[in-house]
Motif scaffolding. Structure first.
Motif, PDB file in Angstrom:
ATOM      1  N   GLN A 165       0.092   3.749 -35.442  1.00 50.40           N
ATOM      2  CA  GLN A 165       0.845   4.989 -35.314  1.00 50.40           C
ATOM      3  C   GLN A 165       2.100   4.954 -36.189  1.00 50.40           C
ATOM      4  OE1 GLN A 165      -0.283   7.524 -32.654  1.00 50.40           O
ATOM      5  NE2 GLN A 165      -1.966   6.297 -33.450  1.00 50.40           N
ATOM      6  N   ALA A 166       2.723   6.104 -36.363  1.00 47.86           N
ATOM      7  CA  ALA A 166       3.929   6.211 -37.192  1.00 47.86           C
ATOM      8  C   ALA A 166       5.060   5.318 -36.678  1.00 47.86           C
ATOM      9  CB  ALA A 166       4.397   7.661 -37.255  1.00 47.86           C
ATOM     10  N   ASP A 167       5.124   5.109 -35.341  1.00 54.30           N
ATOM     11  CA  ASP A 167       6.190   4.272 -34.772  1.00 54.30           C
ATOM     12  C   ASP A 167       5.844   2.785 -34.780  1.00 54.30           C
ATOM     13  OD1 ASP A 167       4.297   4.064 -32.758  1.00 54.30           O
ATOM     14  OD2 ASP A 167       5.577   4.900 -31.184  1.00 54.30           O
ATOM     15  N   GLY A 168       4.680   2.428 -35.362  1.00 53.25           N
ATOM     16  CA  GLY A 168       4.280   1.036 -35.474  1.00 53.25           C
ATOM     17  C   GLY A 168       3.398   0.541 -34.339  1.00 53.25           C
ATOM     18  N   THR A 169       3.251   1.328 -33.268  1.00 53.89           N
ATOM     19  CA  THR A 169       2.376   0.911 -32.170  1.00 53.89           C
ATOM     20  C   THR A 169       0.918   1.068 -32.579  1.00 53.89           C
ATOM     21  OG1 THR A 169       2.365   3.103 -31.138  1.00 53.89           O
ATOM     22  CG2 THR A 169       4.058   1.540 -30.382  1.00 53.89           C
ATOM     23  N   LEU A 170       0.055   0.344 -31.882  1.00 50.65           N
ATOM     24  CA  LEU A 170      -1.373   0.392 -32.174  1.00 50.65           C
ATOM     25  C   LEU A 170      -2.082   1.210 -31.111  1.00 50.65           C
ATOM     26  CD1 LEU A 170      -3.664  -0.737 -34.020  1.00 50.65           C
ATOM     27  CD2 LEU A 170      -3.927  -2.540 -32.320  1.00 50.65           C
ATOM     28  N   LEU A 171      -2.853   2.184 -31.550  1.00 54.21           N
ATOM     29  CA  LEU A 171      -3.729   2.934 -30.661  1.00 54.21           C
ATOM     30  C   LEU A 171      -5.124   2.372 -30.874  1.00 54.21           C
ATOM     31  CD1 LEU A 171      -3.880   6.558 -29.734  1.00 54.21           C
ATOM     32  CD2 LEU A 171      -5.905   5.599 -30.790  1.00 54.21           C
ATOM     33  N   SER A 172      -5.779   1.951 -29.793  1.00 55.80           N
ATOM     34  CA  SER A 172      -7.132   1.433 -29.929  1.00 55.80           C
ATOM     35  C   SER A 172      -8.052   2.179 -28.983  1.00 55.80           C
ATOM     36  CB  SER A 172      -7.170  -0.072 -29.652  1.00 55.80           C
ATOM     37  OG  SER A 172      -6.773  -0.337 -28.318  1.00 55.80           O
ATOM     38  N   ALA A 173      -9.314   2.282 -29.385  1.00 53.50           N
ATOM     39  CA  ALA A 173     -10.297   2.989 -28.575  1.00 53.50           C
ATOM     40  C   ALA A 173     -11.631   2.268 -28.696  1.00 53.50           C
ATOM     41  CB  ALA A 173     -10.430   4.434 -29.045  1.00 53.50           C
ATOM     42  N   SER A 174     -12.446   2.382 -27.639  1.00 52.76           N
ATOM     43  CA  SER A 174     -13.777   1.812 -27.681  1.00 52.76           C
ATOM     44  C   SER A 174     -14.723   2.715 -26.906  1.00 52.76           C
ATOM     45  CB  SER A 174     -13.782   0.397 -27.090  1.00 52.76           C
ATOM     46  OG  SER A 174     -13.465   0.425 -25.719  1.00 52.76           O
ATOM     47  N   ALA A 175     -15.988   2.751 -27.348  1.00 55.32           N
ATOM     48  CA  ALA A 175     -17.012   3.559 -26.684  1.00 55.32           C
ATOM     49  C   ALA A 175     -18.363   3.211 -27.290  1.00 55.32           C
ATOM     50  CB  ALA A 175     -16.730   5.045 -26.861  1.00 55.32           C
ATOM     51  N   GLN A 176     -19.407   3.712 -26.685  1.00 53.60           N
ATOM     52  CA  GLN A 176     -20.744   3.517 -27.224  1.00 53.60           C
ATOM     53  C   GLN A 176     -20.904   4.290 -28.541  1.00 53.60           C
ATOM     54  OE1 GLN A 176     -22.879   1.272 -25.767  1.00 53.60           O
ATOM     55  NE2 GLN A 176     -21.066   0.924 -24.518  1.00 53.60           N
ATOM     56  N   GLU A 177     -20.213   5.445 -28.641  1.00 56.94           N
ATOM     57  CA  GLU A 177     -20.272   6.253 -29.860  1.00 56.94           C
ATOM     58  C   GLU A 177     -18.879   6.718 -30.239  1.00 56.94           C
ATOM     59  OE1 GLU A 177     -23.346   9.474 -30.726  1.00 56.94           O
ATOM     60  OE2 GLU A 177     -21.541  10.678 -30.362  1.00 56.94           O
ATOM     61  N   VAL A 178     -18.532   6.553 -31.507  1.00 62.38           N
ATOM     62  CA  VAL A 178     -17.258   7.010 -32.052  1.00 62.38           C
ATOM     63  C   VAL A 178     -17.577   7.992 -33.171  1.00 62.38           C
ATOM     64  CG1 VAL A 178     -15.175   6.330 -33.306  1.00 62.38           C
ATOM     65  CG2 VAL A 178     -16.064   4.859 -31.487  1.00 62.38           C
ATOM     66  N   ARG A 179     -17.165   9.259 -32.998  1.00 63.81           N
ATOM     67  CA  ARG A 179     -17.342  10.285 -34.029  1.00 63.81           C
ATOM     68  C   ARG A 179     -15.985  10.574 -34.642  1.00 63.81           C
ATOM     69  NH1 ARG A 179     -21.603  13.959 -34.221  1.00 63.81           N
ATOM     70  NH2 ARG A 179     -23.351  13.182 -33.011  1.00 63.81           N
ATOM     71  N   TYR A 180     -15.903  10.451 -35.961  1.00 67.40           N
ATOM     72  CA  TYR A 180     -14.648  10.671 -36.663  1.00 67.40           C
ATOM     73  C   TYR A 180     -14.860  11.729 -37.732  1.00 67.40           C
ATOM     74  CZ  TYR A 180     -10.600   9.613 -39.654  1.00 67.40           C
ATOM     75  OH  TYR A 180      -9.466   9.703 -40.423  1.00 67.40           O
ATOM     76  N   ASP A 181     -14.253  12.886 -37.537  1.00 68.57           N
ATOM     77  CA  ASP A 181     -14.298  13.987 -38.498  1.00 68.57           C
ATOM     78  C   ASP A 181     -13.107  13.794 -39.432  1.00 68.57           C
ATOM     79  OD1 ASP A 181     -13.945  16.417 -39.867  1.00 68.57           O
ATOM     80  OD2 ASP A 181     -14.653  17.606 -38.175  1.00 68.57           O
ATOM     81  N   VAL A 182     -13.372  13.356 -40.659  1.00 67.58           N
ATOM     82  CA  VAL A 182     -12.320  12.980 -41.601  1.00 67.58           C
ATOM     83  C   VAL A 182     -11.430  14.172 -41.957  1.00 67.58           C
ATOM     84  CG1 VAL A 182     -11.850  12.044 -43.911  1.00 67.58           C
ATOM     85  CG2 VAL A 182     -13.704  11.080 -42.525  1.00 67.58           C
ATOM     86  N   ALA A 183     -12.025  15.313 -42.289  1.00 68.62           N
ATOM     87  CA  ALA A 183     -11.250  16.475 -42.734  1.00 68.62           C
ATOM     88  C   ALA A 183     -10.360  17.037 -41.624  1.00 68.62           C
ATOM     89  CB  ALA A 183     -12.183  17.561 -43.255  1.00 68.62           C
TER      90      ALA A 183
END
Length: 174
Positions: free
Chosen positions: A95-113
């Motif tokens: 993140q912008a403040d230097g912290t880490l956001l993490s996520a986990s799941a069976q499926e991760v969908r990432y829409d780049v645009a």
């Protein structure tokens, strides 16, 4: 004459700073994918990556067993939808403040645009010890907005764990 020179120098400086910002934005929009195996379905514009998949997009990283990259004009400017699966698939973002956001799941969908992350199947997201668990979690990176849903097939509930903020010596007046 000196005023014209100052204005010209200021204009050149502003123009160059916009070029540098544009270059860093275009670099951040590059998506790097590493995997043990790759296939491409040219007719449908789908790339399939398997075996120890690692995706890096700027300050974001996804690790998965399998990745499908859908590339079509209707997906927006970057034209990419990344669908990562695993047991589990992992996402992380500094993140912008230097912290880490993490996520986990069976499926991760990432829409780049659209900078949208949708995680499904035993989804969990963690930031600075604050944890949200649900069947499905949507994270709008632009708005910094998280929505969690237990899912229609699940009788459980969304579970959130909040931890107290640690106060430093300065905050306590010491």
């Amino acid at each position: 004459m000196i005023n014209k020179l100052k204005v010209t120098i200021a204009f050149i400086g502003l123009t160059l700073s916009h070029v540098v910002v544009a270059q860093s934005d275009s670099f951040a929009s590059e998506v790097s994918i590493k995997a043990g195996k790759q296939q491409a379905q040219l007719k449908t514009n789908i790339g399939i990556f398997e075996q120890n998949v690692e995706i890096i997009h700027g300050n974001r990283k996804i690790n998965a067993d399998r990745l499908e990259v859908h590339r079509r004009a209707e997906l927006g400017e970057n034209k990419q939808l990344l669908v990562a699966t695993g047991s589990p698939a992992l996402f992380s973002e500094t993140q912008a403040d230097g912290t880490l956001l993490s996520a986990s799941a069976q499926e991760v969908r990432y829409d780049v645009a659209n900078k949208m992350l949708i995680i499904k199947g035993d989804a969990e997201i963690n930031q600075a010890g604050q944890i949200i668990k649900a069947q499905s979690i949507t994270y709008d990176m632009e708005k910094q907005l998280i929505n969690a849903d237990r899912g229609t097939q699940n009788t459980g509930r969304v579970h959130t764990i909040l931890v107290p903020e640690k106060k430093s010596d300065k905050d306590q007046g010491k």
